[in-house]
Design a protein around this motif. Structure first.
Motif, short mmCIF file in Angstrom:
data_model
loop_
_atom_site.label_atom_id
_atom_site.label_comp_id
_atom_site.label_asym_id
_atom_site.label_seq_id
_atom_site.Cartn_x
_atom_site.Cartn_y
_atom_site.Cartn_z
N VAL A 437 0.84 -1.20 0.00
CA VAL A 437 0.00 0.00 0.00
C VAL A 437 0.88 1.25 0.00
CG1 VAL A 437 -1.69 1.34 1.31
CG2 VAL A 437 -1.93 -1.15 1.12
N VAL A 438 1.95 1.23 0.80
CA VAL A 438 2.83 2.38 0.91
C VAL A 438 3.52 2.66 -0.43
CG1 VAL A 438 4.91 3.29 2.03
CG2 VAL A 438 3.20 2.05 3.37
N SER A 439 4.08 1.63 -1.04
CA SER A 439 4.80 1.83 -2.29
C SER A 439 3.87 2.25 -3.42
CB SER A 439 5.56 0.55 -2.69
OG SER A 439 4.69 -0.53 -2.87
N HIS A 440 2.65 1.70 -3.46
CA HIS A 440 1.69 2.09 -4.50
C HIS A 440 1.27 3.55 -4.33
CE1 HIS A 440 0.17 -2.09 -6.03
NE2 HIS A 440 1.45 -1.90 -6.21
N ASN A 441 0.99 3.96 -3.11
CA ASN A 441 0.59 5.35 -2.87
C ASN A 441 1.72 6.32 -3.20
OD1 ASN A 441 -1.87 4.46 -2.04
ND2 ASN A 441 -1.64 4.99 0.11
N TRP A 442 2.92 5.94 -2.83
CA TRP A 442 4.11 6.75 -3.14
C TRP A 442 4.23 6.96 -4.65
CZ3 TRP A 442 8.49 7.95 0.26
CH2 TRP A 442 9.61 8.46 -0.42
N ASP A 443 4.13 5.89 -5.40
CA ASP A 443 4.28 5.97 -6.86
C ASP A 443 3.16 6.79 -7.49
OD1 ASP A 443 5.63 4.95 -9.39
OD2 ASP A 443 3.59 4.19 -9.69
N GLU A 444 1.93 6.56 -7.06
CA GLU A 444 0.81 7.30 -7.63
C GLU A 444 0.95 8.80 -7.38
OE1 GLU A 444 -4.06 7.79 -7.22
OE2 GLU A 444 -3.05 6.12 -6.21
N MET A 445 1.34 9.18 -6.16
CA MET A 445 1.46 10.59 -5.82
C MET A 445 2.54 11.28 -6.64
SD MET A 445 2.18 12.24 -2.10
CE MET A 445 3.67 11.25 -1.93
N ARG A 446 3.69 10.66 -6.78
CA ARG A 446 4.78 11.28 -7.53
C ARG A 446 4.43 11.44 -9.00
NH1 ARG A 446 10.16 8.41 -6.92
NH2 ARG A 446 10.99 10.44 -7.56
N ARG A 447 3.64 10.52 -9.53
CA ARG A 447 3.24 10.61 -10.94
C ARG A 447 2.23 11.72 -11.17
NH1 ARG A 447 5.06 6.72 -14.28
NH2 ARG A 447 6.10 4.93 -13.30
N PHE A 448 1.20 11.83 -10.32
CA PHE A 448 0.22 12.88 -10.59
C PHE A 448 0.78 14.26 -10.23
CE2 PHE A 448 -1.76 11.87 -6.27
CZ PHE A 448 -1.59 13.12 -5.69
N MET A 449 1.73 14.34 -9.30
CA MET A 449 2.38 15.63 -9.05
C MET A 449 3.18 16.07 -10.27
SD MET A 449 1.66 17.01 -6.12
CE MET A 449 3.02 18.13 -5.77
N TRP A 450 3.85 15.12 -10.93
CA TRP A 450 4.60 15.46 -12.13
C TRP A 450 3.67 15.85 -13.27
CZ3 TRP A 450 9.47 16.56 -13.30
CH2 TRP A 450 9.83 16.60 -14.65
#
Length: 550
Positions: A437-450
């Motif tokens: 859950v942590v790694s998926h949320n981390w990845d999703e956040m960094r992508r939509f911020m970019w």
């Protein structure tokens, strides 16, 4: 639970934290430094270009001040700019006295502060005023300061300790807004420790790991900014995220920065067909401020459908390149590029946070006994866009001012025993059952911020980002409340806060200024105001001279 007590607790071991610790170590005070990885592992270590300072007879303070204001797009705080610019020469001399070996002009012999140092010019500067140690200034400064700090008997260094939250008067049921210490996770032993202190300094660096592509190391997760916000401090100007124009483009070149100084020494930006393009975007061409160069590259890449543009300094010759940029040349070579004979592919990447914890020019925050220094703070120096090589300078000058204030305050205050601090409570949590859950949320956040909060923005993109971060925040809060903390969870929680603050600031600025460029409001307002977030009412706009720390 045992409380580890010291007079001063410094969270972070970059140029700001180490220089402050070294200045305070001269006094009879106990100092604890928490570093979430190795002591020097942070953005300061990887700074390539140098430190801006007026050191040449043909240069002057007013010119450096004017250049800073121009880059900052009208949002710089005059008192901050003047103090830090005028404090640059003494700060450089202090580093030289500590043994920092800056690069000399060809043929010069080392003579301490009286040596003839080579000065380079970077984008936005009207003179050569950047003193440097080849192309690895940060490493030279960091490692030199580290040696001195480790030699101090009154300094305790705890590596692999990541701060979780500040311990404030609210947690103790006391009325005044005051900081008493922090909780930190001992990563090696997976135990939370309690640290009490008479002064706490946040020098945790920036937050560019909120973005998918960044020049920053993995430590840049905005920990100090997020902790200060949760503790009740004001945060300012988070919409101004600087994207460095030139990061090496290669699938495995993680955060490989190509210094501003490469363009300062004659490097040219070209399209894949070899055509130059910066002269079409700004009169200073390759030496325009970073925000302009980054937007120009972004525009040309999108217009032409290119994966990158190219930076070419091969015309200067191999001897010149290898003498000025040995580390960059070696890094490029590792990925198959020879910058002495060919252009190298580059793209913009998130690089520096111009906003942060609102402080005065002594590093003081809204909370008594809590200071913030360096990239995690917002003094008003950078305004809407940081002038190249002003960042290490701010670390050094404000760290010296903060050290003076802490020293004076500790001498005035009675050495009262620290109040009993509450232990970290793990009675209602368990070990995590789904770390994915942590790694998926981390990845999703960094992508939509970019994608949505990047170099060019729109209201629609920002609203999408806001919706995404609100959903992620709910998941993270639930996960944090039910499971024992880990390094990854602490960083995810902090980055989610950083994303929320950045999005909120960006949505409220109805103009394009400096690093915040929006297609919905392409013009700059006739008046300049800061975006100030207050935990109680969240957003306000105030003229830049009205900052007040009580």
């Amino acid at each position: 639970m045992t409380t580890h007590f010291s007079d001063v607790l410094i969270v972070g071991g970059g140029a700001a934290g180490l220089s402050l610790a070294l200045r305070l170590a001269e006094d009879d005070v106990s100092i604890t430094i928490l570093s979430k990885g190795k002591l020097t592992e942070g953005s300061s270590l990887y700074a390539q270009g140098g430190i801006a300072a007026v050191l040449d007879d043909d240069d002057n303070f007013q010119s450096h001040i004017d250049d800073t204001h121009t880059a900052g797009a009208g949002l710089c705080r005059e008192s901050a700019v003047r103090k830090i610019v005028e404090g640059a020469p003494p700060a450089i001399n202090w580093l030289i006295e500590k043994g920092v070996k800056f690069t000399l002009v060809d043929g010069a012999e080392y003579d301490g502060v009286d040596s003839q140092y080579h000065l380079t010019r970077e984008g936005g500067h009207s003179h050569r005023r950047v003193i440097h140690a080849k192309d690895a200034t940060g490493r030279e400064v960091e490692t030199t300061l580290e040696q001195h700090v480790r030699a101090q008997s009154n300094v305790t260094i705890l590596e692999n300790h990541i701060a979780i939250d500040l311990i404030t008067s609210e947690k103790l049921g006391r009325p005044s807004a005051r900081c008493y210490g922090a909780y930190a996770l001992d990563i090696d032993n997976n135990k939370v420790k309690t640290f009490g202190a008479r002064s706490v300094v946040l020098s945790t660096g920036g937050a560019s790991k909120a973005y998918l592509y960044t020049t920053n190391p993995d430590t840049s997760t905005g920990d100090g900014i997020a902790m200060a916000w949760r503790a009740g401090c004001r945060i300012a100007n988070m919409e101004f995220v600087q994207f460095h124009p030139t990061c090496l483009y290669h699938p495995y070149a993680k955060g490989s920065l190509i210094s501003e100084a490469v363009r300062g020494e004659g490097g040219l930006l070209r399209l894949p067909n070899g055509e130059r393009f910066m002269d079409k975007h700004h009169e200073q061409a390759e030496l325009a401020p970073r925000d302009i160069v980054a937007r120009a590259i972004d525009y040309e890449m999108k217009k032409g459908g290119f994966d990158s543009v190219f930076l070419d300094i091969s015309h200067k010759g191999a001897d010149f390149i290898l003498d000025h940029f040995p580390n960059i040349a070696e890094s490029c070579k590792e990925y198959g590029y020879d910058m002495t004979s060919q252009p190298i592919p580059v793209v913009p990447a998130a690089h520096y946070s111009c906003g942060g914890i609102l402080t005065d020019l002594r590093g003081r925050t809204d909370m008594k006994r809590l200071y913030a220094v360096g990239e995690s703070s917002c003094t008003g120096l950078h305004g809407a866009n940081r002038l190249a090589s002003n960042s290490l300078l701010e670390c050094l000058v404000i760290a010296e001012s903060a050290a003076q204030d802490i020293r004076t305050r500790l001498k005035k205050e009675e050495a009262k025993p620290s109040p009993e601090l509450p232990a970290w409570d793990e009675s209602q949590v368990s070990d995590p059952d789904e770390r994915i859950v942590v790694s998926h949320n981390w990845d999703e956040m960094r992508r939509f911020m970019w994608d949505y909060v990047g170099i060019v923005r729109t209201n629609k993109r920002l609203e999408r980002a806001k919706n995404r971060i609100e959903m992620l925040q709910e998941e993270i809060v639930e996960y944090y409340g039910n499971f024992r903390v880990s390094n990854d969870l602490i960083e995810l929680r902090n980055l989610a806060t950083i994303a929320e603050l950045t999005i909120e600031c960006a949505l409220t600025r109805k103009e394009s200024r400096g690093l915040h460029y929006t297609l919905d409001y392409p013009e700059m307002n006739s008046f300049a105001s800061d975006t100030i977030l207050t935990p109680n009412n969240f957003v306000s706009h105030a003229p830049i001279q009205e900052w007040a720390i009580t």
